[in-house]
Motif scaffolding. Structure first.
Motif, PDB file in Angstrom:
ATOM      1  N   VAL A 149       0.859  -1.185   0.000  1.00 44.42           N
ATOM      2  CA  VAL A 149       0.000   0.000   0.000  1.00 44.42           C
ATOM      3  C   VAL A 149       0.897   1.237   0.000  1.00 44.42           C
ATOM      4  CG1 VAL A 149      -1.752   1.297   1.275  1.00 44.42           C
ATOM      5  CG2 VAL A 149      -1.848  -1.213   1.224  1.00 44.42           C
ATOM      6  N   GLY A 150       0.694   2.117  -0.966  1.00 43.66           N
ATOM      7  CA  GLY A 150       1.516   3.310  -1.086  1.00 43.66           C
ATOM      8  C   GLY A 150       2.843   3.059  -1.764  1.00 43.66           C
ATOM      9  N   GLY A 151       3.091   1.836  -2.247  1.00 39.65           N
ATOM     10  CA  GLY A 151       4.372   1.510  -2.859  1.00 39.65           C
ATOM     11  C   GLY A 151       4.326   1.549  -4.378  1.00 39.65           C
ATOM     12  N   HIS A 152       5.500   1.635  -5.003  1.00 36.71           N
ATOM     13  CA  HIS A 152       5.583   1.693  -6.465  1.00 36.71           C
ATOM     14  C   HIS A 152       6.480   0.584  -7.027  1.00 36.71           C
ATOM     15  CE1 HIS A 152       3.586   5.576  -6.279  1.00 36.71           C
ATOM     16  NE2 HIS A 152       4.458   5.951  -5.346  1.00 36.71           N
ATOM     17  N   ALA A 153       7.127  -0.163  -6.147  1.00 38.61           N
ATOM     18  CA  ALA A 153       8.018  -1.244  -6.591  1.00 38.61           C
ATOM     19  C   ALA A 153       7.318  -2.579  -6.378  1.00 38.61           C
ATOM     20  CB  ALA A 153       9.334  -1.205  -5.812  1.00 38.61           C
ATOM     21  N   ALA A 154       7.312  -3.404  -7.414  1.00 36.53           N
ATOM     22  CA  ALA A 154       6.678  -4.723  -7.310  1.00 36.53           C
ATOM     23  C   ALA A 154       7.486  -5.629  -6.383  1.00 36.53           C
ATOM     24  CB  ALA A 154       6.554  -5.361  -8.689  1.00 36.53           C
ATOM     25  N   VAL A 155       6.782  -6.395  -5.600  1.00 32.71           N
ATOM     26  CA  VAL A 155       7.399  -7.348  -4.672  1.00 32.71           C
ATOM     27  C   VAL A 155       7.032  -8.755  -5.139  1.00 32.71           C
ATOM     28  CG1 VAL A 155       7.565  -8.141  -2.284  1.00 32.71           C
ATOM     29  CG2 VAL A 155       7.160  -5.710  -2.771  1.00 32.71           C
ATOM     30  N   LYS A 156       8.050  -9.588  -5.348  1.00 33.04           N
ATOM     31  CA  LYS A 156       7.808 -10.955  -5.789  1.00 33.04           C
ATOM     32  C   LYS A 156       7.238 -11.784  -4.630  1.00 33.04           C
ATOM     33  CE  LYS A 156       9.326 -11.148 -10.113  1.00 33.04           C
ATOM     34  NZ  LYS A 156       8.470 -11.619 -11.225  1.00 33.04           N
ATOM     35  N   ALA A 157       6.323 -12.693  -4.969  1.00 31.51           N
ATOM     36  CA  ALA A 157       5.703 -13.543  -3.942  1.00 31.51           C
ATOM     37  C   ALA A 157       5.922 -15.005  -4.308  1.00 31.51           C
ATOM     38  CB  ALA A 157       4.210 -13.246  -3.835  1.00 31.51           C
ATOM     39  N   HIS A 158       6.782 -15.675  -3.549  1.00 32.00           N
ATOM     40  CA  HIS A 158       6.992 -17.112  -3.722  1.00 32.00           C
ATOM     41  C   HIS A 158       6.285 -17.806  -2.557  1.00 32.00           C
ATOM     42  CE1 HIS A 158      10.475 -15.162  -5.748  1.00 32.00           C
ATOM     43  NE2 HIS A 158      10.167 -16.039  -6.699  1.00 32.00           N
ATOM     44  N   VAL A 159       4.973 -17.926  -2.691  1.00 31.61           N
ATOM     45  CA  VAL A 159       4.132 -18.382  -1.582  1.00 31.61           C
ATOM     46  C   VAL A 159       3.108 -19.382  -2.110  1.00 31.61           C
ATOM     47  CG1 VAL A 159       2.398 -17.674   0.124  1.00 31.61           C
ATOM     48  CG2 VAL A 159       4.378 -16.226  -0.296  1.00 31.61           C
ATOM     49  N   ARG A 160       2.892 -20.446  -1.351  1.00 33.96           N
ATOM     50  CA  ARG A 160       1.779 -21.344  -1.662  1.00 33.96           C
ATOM     51  C   ARG A 160       0.550 -20.832  -0.917  1.00 33.96           C
ATOM     52  NH1 ARG A 160       0.888 -27.661   0.133  1.00 33.96           N
ATOM     53  NH2 ARG A 160      -0.766 -28.129  -1.362  1.00 33.96           N
ATOM     54  N   VAL A 161      -0.574 -20.753  -1.622  1.00 32.68           N
ATOM     55  CA  VAL A 161      -1.806 -20.250  -1.013  1.00 32.68           C
ATOM     56  C   VAL A 161      -2.774 -21.405  -0.782  1.00 32.68           C
ATOM     57  CG1 VAL A 161      -3.853 -18.823  -1.361  1.00 32.68           C
ATOM     58  CG2 VAL A 161      -1.589 -17.926  -1.957  1.00 32.68           C
ATOM     59  N   ILE A 162      -3.267 -21.501   0.472  1.00 29.81           N
ATOM     60  CA  ILE A 162      -4.350 -22.417   0.825  1.00 29.81           C
ATOM     61  C   ILE A 162      -5.489 -21.562   1.361  1.00 29.81           C
ATOM     62  CG2 ILE A 162      -5.074 -24.320   2.314  1.00 29.81           C
ATOM     63  CD1 ILE A 162      -2.205 -25.266   2.388  1.00 29.81           C
ATOM     64  N   ALA A 163      -6.666 -21.720   0.788  1.00 29.31           N
ATOM     65  CA  ALA A 163      -7.820 -20.927   1.197  1.00 29.31           C
ATOM     66  C   ALA A 163      -8.864 -21.839   1.838  1.00 29.31           C
ATOM     67  CB  ALA A 163      -8.425 -20.202  -0.006  1.00 29.31           C
ATOM     68  N   ALA A 164      -9.715 -21.248   2.663  1.00 30.40           N
ATOM     69  CA  ALA A 164     -10.771 -22.026   3.320  1.00 30.40           C
ATOM     70  C   ALA A 164     -12.010 -21.165   3.464  1.00 30.40           C
ATOM     71  CB  ALA A 164     -10.304 -22.519   4.692  1.00 30.40           C
ATOM     72  N   THR A 165     -13.160 -21.824   3.479  1.00 28.22           N
ATOM     73  CA  THR A 165     -14.424 -21.109   3.678  1.00 28.22           C
ATOM     74  C   THR A 165     -15.491 -22.074   4.156  1.00 28.22           C
ATOM     75  OG1 THR A 165     -16.099 -19.700   2.647  1.00 28.22           O
ATOM     76  CG2 THR A 165     -15.163 -21.451   1.286  1.00 28.22           C
ATOM     77  N   HIS A 166     -16.452 -21.546   4.910  1.00 26.03           N
ATOM     78  CA  HIS A 166     -17.614 -22.348   5.290  1.00 26.03           C
ATOM     79  C   HIS A 166     -18.794 -22.023   4.378  1.00 26.03           C
ATOM     80  CE1 HIS A 166     -18.742 -18.533   7.213  1.00 26.03           C
ATOM     81  NE2 HIS A 166     -19.976 -18.987   7.246  1.00 26.03           N
ATOM     82  N   GLN A 167     -18.596 -21.086   3.440  1.00 22.88           N
ATOM     83  CA  GLN A 167     -19.681 -20.630   2.580  1.00 22.88           C
ATOM     84  C   GLN A 167     -19.685 -21.377   1.243  1.00 22.88           C
ATOM     85  OE1 GLN A 167     -20.910 -16.592   2.815  1.00 22.88           O
ATOM     86  NE2 GLN A 167     -19.044 -15.975   3.859  1.00 22.88           N
ATOM     87  N   ASP A 168     -20.819 -21.306   0.574  1.00 20.45           N
ATOM     88  CA  ASP A 168     -20.967 -21.873  -0.763  1.00 20.45           C
ATOM     89  C   ASP A 168     -20.453 -20.833  -1.766  1.00 20.45           C
ATOM     90  OD1 ASP A 168     -21.777 -22.791  -3.231  1.00 20.45           O
ATOM     91  OD2 ASP A 168     -23.739 -23.481  -2.549  1.00 20.45           O
ATOM     92  N   LEU A 169     -19.216 -21.003  -2.214  1.00 22.07           N
ATOM     93  CA  LEU A 169     -18.618 -19.995  -3.092  1.00 22.07           C
ATOM     94  C   LEU A 169     -19.311 -19.930  -4.447  1.00 22.07           C
ATOM     95  CD1 LEU A 169     -14.757 -20.113  -2.496  1.00 22.07           C
ATOM     96  CD2 LEU A 169     -16.474 -18.572  -1.544  1.00 22.07           C
ATOM     97  N   GLU A 170     -19.801 -21.064  -4.965  1.00 16.24           N
ATOM     98  CA  GLU A 170     -20.528 -21.029  -6.233  1.00 16.24           C
ATOM     99  C   GLU A 170     -21.735 -20.099  -6.127  1.00 16.24           C
ATOM    100  OE1 GLU A 170     -19.368 -23.787  -4.913  1.00 16.24           O
ATOM    101  OE2 GLU A 170     -18.605 -25.179  -6.441  1.00 16.24           O
ATOM    102  N   LYS A 171     -22.457 -20.187  -5.010  1.00  7.43           N
ATOM    103  CA  LYS A 171     -23.627 -19.321  -4.819  1.00  7.43           C
ATOM    104  C   LYS A 171     -23.210 -17.864  -4.665  1.00  7.43           C
ATOM    105  CE  LYS A 171     -27.896 -18.873  -2.171  1.00  7.43           C
ATOM    106  NZ  LYS A 171     -27.797 -17.407  -2.092  1.00  7.43           N
ATOM    107  N   ARG A 172     -22.091 -17.629  -3.986  1.00  3.45           N
ATOM    108  CA  ARG A 172     -21.635 -16.248  -3.825  1.00  3.45           C
ATOM    109  C   ARG A 172     -21.191 -15.668  -5.164  1.00  3.45           C
ATOM    110  NH1 ARG A 172     -21.404 -14.199   1.046  1.00  3.45           N
ATOM    111  NH2 ARG A 172     -19.738 -12.688   0.638  1.00  3.45           N
ATOM    112  N   VAL A 173     -20.662 -16.520  -6.038  1.00  2.11           N
ATOM    113  CA  VAL A 173     -20.346 -16.058  -7.398  1.00  2.11           C
ATOM    114  C   VAL A 173     -21.628 -15.688  -8.129  1.00  2.11           C
ATOM    115  CG1 VAL A 173     -19.477 -16.799  -9.654  1.00  2.11           C
ATOM    116  CG2 VAL A 173     -18.172 -17.322  -7.580  1.00  2.11           C
ATOM    117  N   GLN A 174     -22.645 -16.526  -8.013  1.00  2.60           N
ATOM    118  CA  GLN A 174     -23.927 -16.243  -8.657  1.00  2.60           C
ATOM    119  C   GLN A 174     -24.557 -14.965  -8.118  1.00  2.60           C
ATOM    120  OE1 GLN A 174     -26.317 -19.741  -8.056  1.00  2.60           O
ATOM    121  NE2 GLN A 174     -25.000 -21.042  -9.337  1.00  2.60           N
TER     122      GLN A 174
END
Length: 524
Positions: A268-293
């Motif tokens: 935030v407020g930056g102008h230089a790109a920062v590389k991200a070497h990260v594995r992402v795991i996401a979780a939810t209790h919601q129905d994401l298909e319905k939230r997309v709809q």
């Protein structure tokens, strides 16, 4: 089986218990004072091949040459898992409190009913055998517990993913253990040496979440006195767990999609790109298909995180895991509080197994913590359970006609974690709670809101009003008869499996079958 050790200076007590236990095919060894017990344990520790340690120890309190309570304290150090029953003719409050505070399995005032004493010793034997099974399991406490087929499928999926750093979406109800699965995925992955960083996107205000995720430069906003690294930078080379991603604000979803697509971001407020070497795991209790709809979740982000999806079953879908989890959490709570672990009676476990657990595993963990603090004795009985369990109606799992009626899983989705509620052949019978409480000679009530408890109450009132003696024994016999018949029918006569589902020991179900005169087939 190892013998039951009896410690009492009264020869008549020793004689009566020895004969009663011999009739039950339980071996015994007797002592007249605590010193003899400690000497015998020392001989066994020195390698005496002719002797075995105790399966259970039954001890008087007041004896020449030492106190039963002192012996109890010493044995808790030498053999912490040994169930110890304390007997005494001095049934005062101090003795009872002292016995339980020192970790006694049960307190038995003299004179005692011999049948009840033998039954209590049998319970202690079953508890000891359960403890032995737990101790035989190698290694430290497992990171995740579960014997139910749905959980075994989750474990297999984690194993398949152990050589990959692919993005994973974990779905499941609140309290079902999604973060535990995320940590297991990280621990068994190529980036296990890197950090595991978790953030709950629903718990952080929208105005702060962007800075939390991506960091900010000095002066980016009021109060930004220094540069700050966000969670993506903190997780560099490891795993970032985005919990409750379904609640992420829509505009931040765009920034997250950019990171996942390009592998870089801007503070935030930056102008230089920062590389991200990260594995992402996401979780939810919601129905994401319905939230997309509904237009509140970006479809392109959904497809980006939905590479591999793991569905974590609710606890009500894996009720066979409740006994194992309960004992684990009771041990864990005892360690946290620095007290002796409490044991739980089979009847209390059976009722827990009928509870729906709307809060899932987290709720069971909280119940066990509550019981560790609030249950008055070392053995947790039915009456000790919290009101939300005692007053709740028995849970009836929904009946599904066939797995083929379910929509096919997407090709990229691991089928192992997409099991429906188990049908009767693989779990709890849909109507197991109704016939369990009513005996063969008591007509089943029509379905109603009152349930079988009301029918049982009506029957008890009828017997009491008619002057029937031994109402407790009569109804208990009918209850146990119907419950065991139902379990044996569900398991096609397999006694071991029936005992496991009921939450009792193999010896108990065999003895009950004999006592009740049930014509049950032997285990296949």
């Amino acid at each position: 089986m190892k013998p039951i050790w009896i410690v009492d200076d009264d020869p008549s007590i020793r004689f009566v218990l020895e004969k009663a236990l011999a009739r039950e095919n339980l071996p015994t060894r007797s002592f007249t004072q605590p010193r003899e017990v400690l000497d015998a344990l020392a001989d066994i520790s020195a390698g005496d091949p002719t002797r075995q340690g105790p399966q259970v120890l039954v001890s008087d309190i007041r004896m020449p040459g030492g106190s039963g309570l002192q012996l109890l304290e010493k044995l808790r150090e030498l053999q912490p898992g040994l169930p110890i029953l304390i007997m005494t003719a001095y049934s005062d409050l101090d003795s009872a409190v002292s016995a339980f505070q020192r970790g006694a399995f049960e307190y038995l005032p003299k004179p005692f009913d011999l049948t009840k004493a033998v039954e209590l010793i049998r319970r202690a034997v079953e508890e000891s055998q359960r403890e032995e099974v737990i101790e035989e399991r190698p290694g430290a406490t497992p990171e995740m517990l579960g014997q139910a087929p749905a959980m075994q499928d989750v474990f297999r999926a984690i194993g398949r993913l152990s050589q990959s750093q692919v993005t994973v979406l974990i779905t499941g109800e609140s309290g079902s253990g999604k973060e535990l699965v995320a940590r297991a995925l990280h621990r068994h992955s190529p980036c296990a040496e890197g950090p595991f960083v978790a953030i709950n996107t629903a718990a952080i205000p929208k105005d702060l979440l962007e800075s939390e995720l991506f960091g900010h430069e000095r002066g980016a906003f009021t109060g930004a006195q220094t540069q700050r690294r966000g969670r993506f930078e903190q997780a560099e080379g490891g795993t970032l767990f985005l919990d409750e991603i379904g609640d992420m604000p829509f505009d931040l979803q765009t920034r997250l999609l950019r990171v996942l697509s390009d592998g870089q971001f801007y503070r935030v407020g930056g102008h230089a790109a920062v590389k991200a070497h990260v594995r992402v795991i996401a979780a939810t209790h919601q129905d994401l298909e319905k939230r997309v709809q509904d237009g509140v979740f970006r479809e392109d982000l959904f497809h980006r995180i939905n590479v591999i999806r793991l569905r974590l079953p609710a606890l009500r879908e894996r009720h066979e895991d409740v006994p194992m989890l309960t004992r684990h959490f009771l041990q864990q709570s005892a360690r946290q509080l620095g007290v002796e672990p409490k044991r739980i009676a089979d009847s209390a476990l059976a009722l827990l197994g009928q509870f729906a657990f709307p809060g899932n595993v987290r709720q069971l963990e909280n119940i066990c913590h509550w019981l560790t603090v609030m249950a008055p004795a070392q053995v947790i009985t039915l009456q000790d359970l919290p009101p939300e369990v005692l007053q709740a109606p028995a849970y009836r799992p929904p009946v599904r006609i066939a797995d083929s009626a379910q929509p096919a899983a997407p090709a990229r989705e691991l089928p192992s974690a997409q099991h429906p509620v188990l049908p009767a052949a693989a779990g709890v019978a849909p109507d197991a709670d109704a016939p369990a409480a009513l005996a063969a000679d008591m007509p089943l009530p029509p379905p109603s809101d009152a349930g079988w408890e009301q029918a049982l109450e009506t029957e008890a009132q009828k017997l009491l009003a008619g002057g029937r003696p031994q109402v407790w024994d009569a109804l208990t016999r009918r209850f146990e008869s119907r419950l065991i018949r139902t379990a044996l029918t569900a398991t096609h006569g397999r006694r071991m499996e029936a005992a496991q589902r009921l939450g009792i020991g193999r010896n108990t179900i065999t003895r009950k079958i004999q006592e009740l005169g049930l014509d049950a087939p032997d285990e296949a």
